[in-house]
Design an enzyme around this catalytic site. Structure first.
Site, PDB file in Angstrom:
ATOM      1  CD  GLN A  62      -1.130  -0.092   3.787  1.00  0.00           C
ATOM      2  OE1 GLN A  62      -1.613  -0.997   4.113  1.00  0.00           O
ATOM      3  NE2 GLN A  62      -1.466   1.294   4.243  1.00  0.00           N
ATOM      4  CG  HIS A 356      -3.108  -2.247   9.593  1.00  0.00           C
ATOM      5  ND1 HIS A 356      -2.775  -1.765   8.062  1.00  0.00           N
ATOM      6  CD2 HIS A 356      -2.296  -3.531   9.168  1.00  0.00           C
ATOM      7  CE1 HIS A 356      -2.139  -2.194   7.399  1.00  0.00           C
ATOM      8  NE2 HIS A 356      -1.572  -3.420   8.020  1.00  0.00           N
ATOM      9  CG  ASN A 378       0.982  -6.154   6.989  1.00  0.00           C
ATOM     10  OD1 ASN A 378       0.129  -5.223   6.529  1.00  0.00           O
ATOM     11  ND2 ASN A 378       1.980  -5.753   7.988  1.00  0.00           N
TER      12      ASN A 378
END
Length: 437
Positions: A62, A356, A378
């Protein structure tokens, strides 16, 4: 009491005479606090081996943006795509959904300003503090998918603003706060609010199109699978979603664990002012105890499907090692400090909330089917942690710092489903369960 010179001198002398603390001082000032307190044993206790291990696909990145909730959602779809179409790797465009989320959040903000013109000062300040941001909730992602579909990353690639969103957010929020004043003035003057809002939305759209790029309304796409078969597509983003994702998003519900006194278990909750697409389904949660919470996640993974989840990732987190574990650092031995606040206390006193979103991609179970540790996918790139971007979370860490999962309705009991579908209790805008991942 006032801090007197004598009192402070006493503290100074107590520290100066403590040889253990002076040794820790030397280590921490040289190497940093957490590096000095790191527990080696936590590495050996959390090796990346799992009895259920659903994917080894390369992790996504990201970059310098808050799009984890989008990445986590599209990663769950990506695993399905890669498995079904036998591709080596594939990514959906997170920049595409980012564009439409920013556009819809701007309209959502305008609607709150218009429809709640007499709101109290605290609510108005809450809205103006952050008119929009990168983060979101699962139901907000559903709203974007259902309205705008998805596209491959190659069709709508990253831009400077999607990969590093600080500048975009700074000036978009500057514009939206100005627009809020314009809308409130228009209402006071009994002007044409709708016409003014449409002009303001054109400005917002132009700003987003310049910074992120104009998103496609239709496109051509082709790829070869592992057997070298050519697969072609021509159509709209919604048609692409129907053909290549084809997940009925109404089958999924948000389940939370919030053990605070104001949120009894087995009831549903929503949050005031929380959303992005006007007219879409509400952001809604079913609150259950942690044992049930984990069993639901395990059930979905046993059925072969990864799980979107939200947590407070910065707590007890050893990023370089890829470990989320309660024994990552030893404050008690080194500093005589013990953190005893429980999960409810951390929520009530502002110490923790969801920050998150990631994907549960596996779990290690003991002989009785209870979770021991969890495999976490992740979206910080392959170099984060020691396991090519995957993390390992201990079961005790999951208990303390995980707040939300998304699972299929079929795993809920009839009682749980009835509770979820009941009229939800509306939480205040600043409730921790309204935090955006």
């Amino acid at each position: 009491m006032t801090l007197t010179k004598d009192f402070t001198q006493k503290l100074y002398e107590n520290f100066a005479e403590n040889t253990k603390l002076r040794a820790v001082e030397n280590a921490a000032t040289k190497n940093g606090l957490l590096s000095s307190l790191e527990v080696r044993g936590s590495h050996a206790a959390n090796l990346p081996e799992f009895s259920i291990d659903l994917t080894k696909d390369p992790v996504t990145n990201q970059k310098q943006s808050g799009r984890c909730w989008m990445f986590a959602a599209m990663n769950t779809f990506r695993h399905k795509f890669i498995n079904e179409f036998k591709t080596e790797d594939f990514e959906f465009s997170q920049a595409y959904t980012f564009f439409w989320d920013k556009y819809e959040k701007s309209n959502w903000f305008f609607e709150q300003i218009i429809n709640h013109v007499d709101m109290d000062d605290r609510r108005l300040k809450f809205l103006l503090q952050t008119p929009q941001q990168d983060g979101g909730q699962w139901d907000m992602m559903v709203a974007i998918f259902e309205k705008y579909g998805v596209v491959p990353k190659s069709v709508y690639p990253e831009s400077q603003a999607s990969s590093s969103s600080r500048e975009l957010n700074q000036y978009l929020n500057k514009l939206l706060r100005q627009d809020a004043e314009i809308l409130r003035y228009t209402i006071e003057q009994e002007g044409d609010v709708q016409a003014v809002k449409e002009d303001l939305l054109q400005e917002v759209f132009n700003f987003l199109a310049v910074t992120l790029g104009l998103p496609p309304q239709s496109f051509d796409f082709a790829f070869r699978d592992k057997e070298n078969n050519l697969v072609k597509f021509e159509g709209t983003p919604k048609e692409f979603y129907s053909k290549f994702v084809n997940v009925d998003l109404s089958d999924y519900v948000s389940v939370i664990n919030a053990p605070t006194a104001d949120k009894p278990y087995n009831k549903s909750y929503t949050v005031e002012f929380l959303g992005n697409v006007v007219g879409a389904r509400d952001v809604k949660h079913l609150n259950v105890d942690m044992a049930r919470f984990k069993k639901l996640a395990i059930a979905q993974m046993q059925a072969g499907e990864t799980v979107w989840f939200g947590c407070d990732v910065g707590q007890e987190s050893n990023r370089s090692a890829g470990l989320l574990t309660m024994d990552a650092y030893d404050f008690k031995t080194a500093l005589d400090i013990e953190f005893t606040q429980d999960k409810a206390g951390r929520l009530d006193y502002g110490e923790s909330l969801m920050t998150h979103a990631m994907v549960l991609a596996g779990v290690d179970l003991d002989s009785e089917g209870n979770s021991v540790k969890w495999k976490v996918e992740n979206s910080w790139g392959k170099d984060a942690g020691a396991f090519k971007g995957y993390f390992v979370a201990s079961d005790s860490w999951m208990d303390e710092y995980t707040y939300q999962i998304v699972v299929r309705k079929e795993f809920l009991t009839e009682e749980e489903l009835t509770a979820y579908e009941s009229e939800p209790q509306v939480l205040l805008p600043w409730d921790p369960m309204g935090a955006l991942a």
